[in-house]
Design an enzyme around this catalytic site. Structure first.
Site, PDB file in Angstrom:
ATOM      1  N   TYR A  56       0.852  -1.194   0.000  1.00  0.00           N
ATOM      2  CA  TYR A  56       0.000   0.000   0.000  1.00  0.00           C
ATOM      3  C   TYR A  56       0.894   1.253   0.000  1.00  0.00           C
ATOM      4  O   TYR A  56       1.268   1.790   1.040  1.00  0.00           O
ATOM      5  CB  TYR A  56      -0.963   0.000   1.198  1.00  0.00           C
ATOM      6  N   PRO A 203     -14.670  -7.211   3.439  1.00  0.00           N
ATOM      7  CA  PRO A 203     -15.795  -7.704   4.249  1.00  0.00           C
ATOM      8  C   PRO A 203     -17.105  -6.963   4.044  1.00  0.00           C
ATOM      9  O   PRO A 203     -18.168  -7.530   4.293  1.00  0.00           O
ATOM     10  CB  PRO A 203     -15.299  -7.509   5.692  1.00  0.00           C
TER      11      PRO A 203
HETATM   12  N1  LIG Z   1      -4.764  -9.592   1.721  1.00  0.00           N
HETATM   13  C1  LIG Z   1      -5.167  -9.072   0.605  1.00  0.00           C
HETATM   14  O1  LIG Z   1      -4.865  -9.551  -0.490  1.00  0.00           O
HETATM   15  C2  LIG Z   1      -6.030  -7.845   0.638  1.00  0.00           C
HETATM   16  C3  LIG Z   1      -6.652  -7.366  -0.529  1.00  0.00           C
HETATM   17  C4  LIG Z   1      -7.452  -6.216  -0.431  1.00  0.00           C
HETATM   18  C5  LIG Z   1      -7.633  -5.597   0.803  1.00  0.00           C
HETATM   19  N2  LIG Z   1      -6.998  -6.082   1.918  1.00  0.00           N
HETATM   20  C6  LIG Z   1      -7.185  -5.461   3.247  1.00  0.00           C
HETATM   21  O2  LIG Z   1      -8.548  -5.579   3.616  1.00  0.00           O
HETATM   22  C7  LIG Z   1      -9.083  -4.310   3.931  1.00  0.00           C
HETATM   23  C8  LIG Z   1     -10.541  -4.277   3.513  1.00  0.00           C
HETATM   24  O3  LIG Z   1     -10.712  -4.722   2.177  1.00  0.00           O
HETATM   25  P1  LIG Z   1     -11.312  -3.814   1.009  1.00  0.00           P
HETATM   26  O4  LIG Z   1     -10.939  -2.414   1.259  1.00  0.00           O
HETATM   27  O5  LIG Z   1     -10.941  -4.454  -0.250  1.00  0.00           O
HETATM   28  O6  LIG Z   1     -12.867  -4.028   1.156  1.00  0.00           O
HETATM   29  P2  LIG Z   1     -14.019  -3.450   2.144  1.00  0.00           P
HETATM   30  O7  LIG Z   1     -13.445  -3.028   3.445  1.00  0.00           O
HETATM   31  O8  LIG Z   1     -15.087  -4.472   2.151  1.00  0.00           O
HETATM   32  O9  LIG Z   1     -14.594  -2.232   1.324  1.00  0.00           O
HETATM   33  C9  LIG Z   1     -13.984  -1.006   1.233  1.00  0.00           C
HETATM   34  C10 LIG Z   1     -14.860  -0.159   0.302  1.00  0.00           C
HETATM   35  O10 LIG Z   1     -16.171  -0.089   0.828  1.00  0.00           O
HETATM   36  C11 LIG Z   1     -16.500   1.263   1.144  1.00  0.00           C
HETATM   37  N3  LIG Z   1     -17.105   1.247   2.489  1.00  0.00           N
HETATM   38  C12 LIG Z   1     -16.526   0.961   3.674  1.00  0.00           C
HETATM   39  N4  LIG Z   1     -17.415   1.035   4.680  1.00  0.00           N
HETATM   40  C13 LIG Z   1     -18.584   1.376   4.104  1.00  0.00           C
HETATM   41  C14 LIG Z   1     -19.878   1.602   4.618  1.00  0.00           C
HETATM   42  N5  LIG Z   1     -20.142   1.512   5.927  1.00  0.00           N
HETATM   43  N6  LIG Z   1     -20.876   1.922   3.741  1.00  0.00           N
HETATM   44  C15 LIG Z   1     -20.624   2.028   2.406  1.00  0.00           C
HETATM   45  N7  LIG Z   1     -19.402   1.828   1.864  1.00  0.00           N
HETATM   46  C16 LIG Z   1     -18.409   1.503   2.706  1.00  0.00           C
HETATM   47  C17 LIG Z   1     -15.230   2.050   1.104  1.00  0.00           C
HETATM   48  O11 LIG Z   1     -15.422   3.327   0.564  1.00  0.00           O
HETATM   49  P3  LIG Z   1     -15.358   4.652   1.507  1.00  0.00           P
HETATM   50  O12 LIG Z   1     -13.922   4.972   1.679  1.00  0.00           O
HETATM   51  O13 LIG Z   1     -16.100   5.649   0.686  1.00  0.00           O
HETATM   52  O14 LIG Z   1     -16.055   4.323   2.774  1.00  0.00           O
HETATM   53  C18 LIG Z   1     -14.351   1.230   0.152  1.00  0.00           C
HETATM   54  O15 LIG Z   1     -14.592   1.617  -1.179  1.00  0.00           O
HETATM   55  C19 LIG Z   1      -8.187  -3.312   3.180  1.00  0.00           C
HETATM   56  O16 LIG Z   1      -8.204  -2.038   3.766  1.00  0.00           O
HETATM   57  C20 LIG Z   1      -6.841  -3.972   3.320  1.00  0.00           C
HETATM   58  O17 LIG Z   1      -6.272  -3.671   4.582  1.00  0.00           O
HETATM   59  C21 LIG Z   1      -6.223  -7.192   1.836  1.00  0.00           C
END
Ligand SMILES: NC(=O)c1ccc[n+]([C@@H]2O[C@H](COP(=O)([O-])OP(=O)(O)OC[C@H]3O[C@@H](n4cnc5c(N)ncnc54)[C@H](OP(=O)(O)O)[C@@H]3O)[C@@H](O)[C@H]2O)c1
Length: 280
Positions: A56, A203
């Site tokens: 990141y 998630p």
């Molecule tokens: N190990 C891996 O390969 C891998 C891959 C991807 C991610 N990750 C980790 O997992 C974490 C979470 O995954 P992710 O970011 O892919 O998915 P996520 O947490 O499911 O979704 C994030 C997205 O959802 C939006 N969001 C968050 N809360 C919300 C809510 N209450 N209502 C509406 N929209 C909402 C966010 O936009 P806004 O900013 O507008 O809220 C963002 O666009 C990442 O931050 C990272 O640390 C790991």
């Protein structure tokens, strides 16, 4: 009511509902100021698990967290990941699990996060081009040398997890998983059986984007909460080893996600989210 804490590796307590820092902007300007405010609010809300990675921003995300939060509260676990590097001919990011790369990224993370030891260090991916024993053996050496406390994996199969555990103790697994994406259910089950923390990534996004008429939308409307909150409450209910790491750069979404811990899902809600198997 579900339990709110989990001991990572059996001995490191964290609040189960964590935070993913990937979306925080790191470039100087208003985006970065907002990102610093979000990171500080994460801690004020009592969240004690923050997920980041070398990937990141090539370490910039780790630096941002240190700027926002160092000196850290005693109970805060910032976990990072290594094993993706900018080593391609065009400077593109690719898997790189060579021991020297893993060691270098861990040293960079220690410097950037301003810590003596990374309590949970995750291998972002097992690099198929490098023998797993070399990658996991390197992490075991770093653990034995006290540079890292515990080892985690990301995006692994049940078989990869089993083989990795023959080389080093595994404290956590981070795979994509949610109410609407259950592909890694067998890995979750394996983690639960072994007391390994399971950090589902992505998630909330699928539920947040789902139609209001979908079961998650209907249950949310009935409870007076949002689909994202139902998705998080469901994860917390699904298994005591699940530590969700929802990511957001939006303060209102952060508050909303943190509040999901207090939502109680009744049997009737769970049945609608997870219809009983007619063949069972
Ligand atoms: N190990 C891996 O390969 C891998 C891959 C991807 C991610 N990750 C980790 O997992 C974490 C979470 O995954 P992710 O970011 O892919 O998915 P996520 O947490 O499911 O979704 C994030 C997205 O959802 C939006 N969001 C968050 N809360 C919300 C809510 N209450 N209502 C509406 N929209 C909402 C966010 O936009 P806004 O900013 O507008 O809220 C963002 O666009 C990442 O931050 C990272 O640390 C790991």
């Amino acid at each position: 009511m579900t339990t709110t804490t989990f001991r990572v590796g059996g001995d490191l307590p964290v609040r189960r509902l964590g935070f993913g820092a990937m979306h925080l902007a790191t470039e100087p300007g208003p985006g970065r100021e907002n990102a610093l405010a979000v990171a500080r609010r994460v801690v004020e809300l009592g969240i004690t698990l923050i997920d980041t990675a070398h990937l990141y921003g090539g370490g910039a995300n780790e630096e941002l967290l240190a700027e926002a939060l160092h000196p850290y509260p005693d109970d805060l676990l910032i976990t990072t990941k290594v094993g993706v590097a900018r080593t391609g001919p065009g400077g593109e990011w690719k898997l790189d699990g060579r021991p020297e790369i893993l060691r270098d990224q861990v040293e960079q993370a220690l410097r950037r996060l301003r810590v003596e030891r990374i309590e949970l260090l995750q291998l972002h991916r097992i690099d198929p081009a490098v023998p797993p024993a070399d990658q996991l053996g390197t992490l075991r050496e770093l653990r034995d040398a006290g540079r890292i406390g515990r080892v985690g994996l990301s995006e692994v199969t049940v078989d990869e997890l089993r083989r990795a555990r023959e080389i080093v103790d595994i404290a956590s697994v981070q795979n994509r998983y949610s109410l609407l994406d259950r592909t890694h259910e067998p890995v979750l089950d394996a983690c639960e059986a072994a007391g390994i923390a399971f950090l589902p990534w992505r998630p909330v996004a699928p539920a947040a984007a789902s139609a209001r008429t979908a079961p998650v939308g209907a249950v949310a409307a009935e409870l007076g909460v949002t689909p994202a909150q139902v998705a998080l409450a469901w994860l917390l209910h699904r298994s005591p080893v699940i530590l969700p790491i929802p990511g957001t750069a939006d303060l209102a979404h952060l508050e909303e996600n943190a509040a999901a811990e207090r939502i109680g899902l009744e049997r009737a809600h769970l049945d609608r989210l997870d219809p009983p198997d007619p063949h069972a």
